[in-house]
Each structure stands twice: as C-alpha cells, then as structure tokens.
Design an enzyme around this catalytic site. Sequence first.
Site, PDB file in Angstrom:
ATOM      1  N   SER A 141       0.841  -1.192   0.000  1.00 14.01           N
ATOM      2  CA  SER A 141       0.000   0.000   0.000  1.00 14.01           C
ATOM      3  C   SER A 141       0.873   1.237   0.000  1.00 14.01           C
ATOM      4  O   SER A 141       2.015   1.202   0.496  1.00 14.01           O
ATOM      5  CB  SER A 141      -0.892   0.019   1.250  1.00 14.01           C
ATOM      6  OG  SER A 141      -1.514   1.283   1.404  1.00 14.01           O
ATOM      7  N   TYR A 152      -1.341  -0.990  10.248  1.00 18.62           N
ATOM      8  CA  TYR A 152      -1.522  -1.360   8.836  1.00 18.62           C
ATOM      9  C   TYR A 152      -0.331  -0.893   8.005  1.00 18.62           C
ATOM     10  O   TYR A 152       0.218  -1.651   7.196  1.00 18.62           O
ATOM     11  CB  TYR A 152      -2.825  -0.754   8.318  1.00 18.62           C
ATOM     12  CG  TYR A 152      -3.019  -0.841   6.830  1.00 18.62           C
ATOM     13  CD1 TYR A 152      -3.393  -2.043   6.236  1.00 18.62           C
ATOM     14  CD2 TYR A 152      -2.843   0.276   6.016  1.00 18.62           C
ATOM     15  CE1 TYR A 152      -3.583  -2.131   4.866  1.00 18.62           C
ATOM     16  CE2 TYR A 152      -3.044   0.204   4.649  1.00 18.62           C
ATOM     17  CZ  TYR A 152      -3.403  -0.996   4.080  1.00 18.62           C
ATOM     18  OH  TYR A 152      -3.593  -1.079   2.719  1.00 18.62           O
TER      19      TYR A 152
END
Length: 200
Positions: A141, A152
């Site tokens: 990401s 995350y």
Amino acid sequence: MGERLAVVSGGETGIGAAVARALVRDGCDVLIVGRRADVLLATAERVNAECGRPGAAQAVSADLTDPEQLGGVVEAVAGRPVDVVVNNAGGYLGGDVSTLAGTAAHWRTNLDANVLTAVLLTEALRPALRRPGGRVILVSSIAAQRGGGGAYSAAKAALHGWAYDLAGQLGPEQITVNVVSPGYVTGQVLGVNGGSVLGR
C-alpha cells in the site's frame, strides 16, 4: 484448461477480484483464495461468465493465517506448476487501542492479515512455483511509504523488506518477486459493482 495457473489471495472483491479477472482474460486458470466461501464462489462464477471461460476461475476457501488450512490450497493446485502467486489478502483492520492489551491484539491482527497470509501462502506454494519463470507478487500500500495507517502501514512496509529476502532466495531459480503499492482505487476503475473507494 489454460496452460498457466495463478493463485490470488483475497480475490473475493476489489483489487483481488479485478486481478483474477485480468488473469483469466489473459488465459490463466486462477484459484481465488479467501475466507468467505459464498462470496468466493460468486466471484469465480462472475469472472468465468464475463471472460467466457467456464471453470477457469475456481474458489478455494481458506483462512491463510491458519497453517492447517494451507493444505487445501496446495490440494487445489493438484500438482500443476504455479506460474503466478498474487498475495493480495489483507487490509486495514481496526481495533480498540485504548489499552496495552487492545493495542497488542490490534497489531497482531494487522500483521497476521497483511504479512502472515502472504508468507504462509508463498511458502506453501514455493515447491510448486514454475522454474524458471514463476512470479510472486506482494500487494502492499502507499501507506507503507507515507504512513497514516499505524499497524496497517507497518505491516505493509514489512512486505517490502521480506520481498528483498525472498527475491534473493528465488532469483537464482529465475523466479521474480515484486511489490506493488496501490493508493486509493475506485470500484469503477476495478470494473466491480459500485463506485466505492477501495483502499489497500
């Protein structure tokens, strides 16, 4: 049956489903792996219908954080060489971080979902990777480089370090390892129903 076989984790929806569709259109057979059997089956049927290739996409239900469930994926490969592994499973998983115990659980959950799933699937399929010519793709990401996602972001960043290690191990066997780091992608870009924003 196609000549090439791809395995896509987290392929039920969003980026994973779009990748599975593109691979089927490119002539691959695809095993779509995820936890939600009903959604997986619906996605596989839709991809096959859209691509005009009945049976090209198959659903394989497995929780990739559980080593015991990886055997089902290996069984579904049925002894064929695996040309492509796309580790797309994961996502931002929230949690209560108001206590240390909650923070620990939140971090473990995100690391399991985004890192452990990729490690276990790749290791389970490693003996089956086509030599030469296999491809391992890790879906990270933009948050891995820019932050903003806490656990995350850290979990996705871990994929980059592991990719260097894995490439060093598999490169001599002419298997490539790459990481892609999408930003926000709309459903319309992915060719899926709806226009909701799907982040990685």
